[in-house]
Design an enzyme around this catalytic site. Sequence first.
Site, PDB file in Angstrom:
ATOM      1  CG  ASP A  67      34.678  41.922  37.333  1.00 24.54           C
ATOM      2  OD1 ASP A  67      34.057  42.622  38.146  1.00 24.54           O
ATOM      3  OD2 ASP A  67      35.643  41.200  37.641  1.00 24.54           O
ATOM      4  CG  MET A  68      33.349  45.698  30.369  1.00 25.19           C
ATOM      5  SD  MET A  68      34.282  47.215  30.010  1.00 25.19           S
ATOM      6  CE  MET A  68      33.935  47.422  28.264  1.00 25.19           C
TER       7      MET A  68
END
Length: 214
Positions: free
Chosen positions: A60-61
């Site tokens: 995830d970012m």
Amino acid sequence: MSNSELLDIVYADRKIVVVNKPSGLLSVPGRGPENQDCVVARVQKMYPECRKFPTVHRLDMDTSGLLVLGLTARAVRELVEQFQKRQVKKRYIALLDCIVKEDSGVIEMAFRLDPYNRPYQVYDPIHGKLGITHWRKLSIEDGKTRVEFTPLTGRTHQLRVHSAHPQGLGCPIVGDRLYGSGTEPGQLKLHAGYLCFEHPKTKEKMEFEIAPLF
């Protein structure tokens, strides 16, 4: 190359690259010109021989840590197969936003995407896909709990959902903008600290471990 385009390269050869992704950087390009800066784009600039789609898995970012990319089509194919067969070993370190009383356990919880609130995932024991996570408590720090997660499946947002939902630990990860009280990119205290797989060319056991910054 500017600082914004640099990456922490942990290992590289002619077949693979392993990076230590910072929190707040996308793994792959997103939609729109403002979301093109990512691990893939930076690796392709640093390694011109890199294929167009080197992605093997994603973080995830806001998750930091170890990410492996394949520079050749064969490397990507063989690494993806290892992930699909659950042959890759991964461990994460997280800081949770409350005190967890138990010392360890296994979370088995099914969830799915909420199509009306993407990319939010919702608990759904009937239509959801099962996620399995082993966890153990490492320490209590100023009212927060440091834990180690070992996911056996690789569902989207698995560790974040398993942390936050009452069917899991009921304790969101610090800085989580979707499932907790985070407000800005890069606040999430979730780090992919251990990665182990078989090299797609040499078949050597590749093992990497990096401590989180939090």
